[in-house]
Scaffold this active site. Structure first.
Site, PDB file in Angstrom:
ATOM      1  CD  GLU A 299      -2.720   1.454   0.140  1.00 29.30           C
ATOM      2  OE1 GLU A 299      -3.278   0.477  -0.398  1.00 29.30           O
ATOM      3  OE2 GLU A 299      -2.861   2.621  -0.276  1.00 29.30           O
TER       4      GLU A 299
ATOM      5  CB  THR B  46      -6.457   0.816  -3.670  1.00 34.00           C
ATOM      6  OG1 THR B  46      -5.590   1.408  -2.715  1.00 34.00           O
ATOM      7  CG2 THR B  46      -6.336  -0.696  -3.564  1.00 34.00           C
TER       8      THR B  46
ATOM      9  CG  HIS C  97      -4.195   4.292   3.173  1.00 29.44           C
ATOM     10  ND1 HIS C  97      -4.715   5.542   3.401  1.00 29.44           N
ATOM     11  CD2 HIS C  97      -4.777   3.845   2.035  1.00 29.44           C
ATOM     12  CE1 HIS C  97      -5.564   5.837   2.429  1.00 29.44           C
ATOM     13  NE2 HIS C  97      -5.626   4.825   1.589  1.00 29.44           N
TER      14      HIS C  97
ATOM     15  CG  ASP D 162      -1.662   1.083  -3.851  1.00 29.21           C
ATOM     16  OD1 ASP D 162      -0.658   1.575  -3.282  1.00 29.21           O
ATOM     17  OD2 ASP D 162      -2.812   1.171  -3.371  1.00 29.21           O
ATOM     18  CG  HIS D 163      -1.849   4.736  -4.833  1.00 28.05           C
ATOM     19  ND1 HIS D 163      -1.641   5.359  -3.619  1.00 28.05           N
ATOM     20  CD2 HIS D 163      -2.861   3.867  -4.618  1.00 28.05           C
ATOM     21  CE1 HIS D 163      -2.499   4.900  -2.732  1.00 28.05           C
ATOM     22  NE2 HIS D 163      -3.249   3.976  -3.297  1.00 28.05           N
TER      23      HIS D 163
END
Ligand code: GP9
Ligand code: MN
Length: 430
Positions: free
Chosen positions: A38, A82, A200, A259-260
């Site tokens: 994440e 996500t 996150h 993911d980012h």
């Protein structure tokens, strides 16, 4: 209608990349783990802070002799974050220009996704996530994608305990430990996607789990990132130890991806401090979109590859290793192991990174050096036009497939339409 697919199929065929015989089928019938890191960015690999490596376990994995690692791999998500990453990874279709494709089309659309492809070849497919099943409409979308099982929050008795949750769900270490019990029960070969959450925003973590000092950029939304990233690294390290103990390490292909971004472009001064730069250009921000992509496979020759690619390219790459022919699938990415791989990474807003030229925030740069260039210069004009055309067509055609549900008119060879009604995700506890 089916007619709308014609130009799209023609476009896809025109840049299809052949499988690489050195890799084709090397992971055939092996278990597959897709380990979702994440908000984890590439710049954190080998990053030093507080006199230490921040992520020793991931660093070791990155350099492992059996890990195919990529150093120029970019996230391509839009607002769906996500969910966009998941959509690209398992379908090789883009997220939407606004909103989330999983939320808007996940329930009703026809897909030809990785879990369906594999479950039709004898795999058991399962997704694991320590948050509520409905987040990003996963509970419905995963049925459309053909997941046999979805272990979400209600499957984890520990999830409700005080101090076991932070931010978006269970703390990764607890989540992974509890997932192990389910993974052990899966019939092999299996395809298991594991979605972590602790790293996150807002990067909260209890004192007991902090093992490194927070960053000191003075930007409160950034400084905790290093602590949750370290925690994620430790959780991953524990998971690998368990895989070895459980006898799953050697007969599995272990795929890692970020993911980012965790630190958004709104934090330029903080980014400058972290990258030890006086100022941050749009070129730096483009580079800052890099995320990890690593594939560990026993017996395969690893190494750090400089090939340019992004999340859209993961499915064709993995299918090559799995020995599954995908020439007639509607996929917008190309196999990163193929010599014909298209080294153009479209971002959702029409910007791009190609192996030669980068466009970000309407500025153009040479990708290798970061030198800014004039796009009207005759030296670059034609090439930029070619890249932009590829980027625009990719996004436009992918959007047509998604918003028009065009795959319902399309039948790849050796693929059976997913029977969503036959799938249900009932929690074992309530
Ligand atoms: C929630 C988690 C977070 O279930 O996957 O999604 P994000 O905010 O990163 O898109
Ligand atoms: Mn995310």
């Amino acid at each position: 209608s089916a007619k709308d697919l014609k130009p799209i199929l023609k476009f896809i065929k025109s840049h299809q990349a052949a499988d690489n015989v050195d890799y084709f089928g090397k992971a055939k019938d092996k278990n597959v783990f897709i380990f979702h890191l994440e908000s984890f960015q590439q710049f954190m690999l080998n990053y030093k802070w507080d006199g230490q490596e921040v992520t020793p376990n991931l660093n070791k994995f990155y350099k492992n002799k059996n890990t195919i690692s990529f150093s120029n791999f970019y996230n391509q998500v839009g607002q769906g974050k996500t969910s966009d990453a998941e959509t690209m990874l398992e379908n090789s279709l883009y997220g939407l220009s606004s909103g989330s494709a999983m939320v808007n089309y996940g329930t009703s659309n026809t897909f030809q996704a990785a879990p369906a492809i594999l479950s039709q070849r004898g795999y058991t497919t399962a997704a694991f996530h320590g948050d509520v099943a409905s987040f990003w409409n996963r509970d419905n979308t995963y049925k459309s994608w053909g997941y046999n099982y979805f272990f979400s929050k209600s499957f984890y008795p520990n999830a409700e305990k005080a101090n076991y949750n932070v931010g978006y769900g269970m703390k990764d270490k607890i989540f992974l430990r509890d997932s192990a019990k389910y993974i052990e029960e899966l019939p092999q070969p299996f395809y298991a996607k594991i979605i972590t959450v602790t790293n996150h925003y807002p990067y909260d973590l209890d004192k007991a789990n902090q093992s490194i000092k927070a960053f000191n950029t003075g930007d409160k939304t950034v400084d905790g990132y290093v602590q949750t990233a370290r925690y994620l690294d430790q959780a991953f390290g524990e998971f690998i130890t368990w895989l070895k103990k459980a006898g799953l390490y050697k007969n599995s292909m272990i795929v890692l991806y970020g993911d980012h971004y965790g630190i958004s472009n709104n934090h330029r001064p903080a980014i400058a401090k972290l990258l030890h730069k006086a100022t941050i250009t749009n070129y730096d921000l483009a580079q800052f979109q890099k995320v990890p992509f690593m594939i560990h496979l026993n017996g395969v020759k690893g190494g750090i590859k400089k090939t340019y690619g992004g999340e859209i390219d993961v499915l064709p790459t993995l299918l090559d290793l799995l020995g599954i022919k995908d020439d007639d699938y509607v996929q917008f990415g190309t196999d990163m192991l193929s010599k014909q791989h298209v080294q153009i990474v479209p971002f959702r807003d029409g910007n791009f990174v190609a192996q030669d030229i980068t466009k970000y925030g309407n500025q153009y740069y040479l990708t290798k050096t970061g030198q800014e260039i004039d796009p009207t210069d005759s030296k670059y004009r034609k090439r930029i036009g070619t890249i932009q055309d590829y980027v625009d067509k990719s996004l436009e055609y992918s959007d047509k497939v998604m918003t028009g549900d065009l795959l319902r008119f399309y039948q790849p060879k050796n693929f059976k339409k997913v029977n969503k009604k036959a799938i249900s995700y009932k929690p074992s506890i309530s």
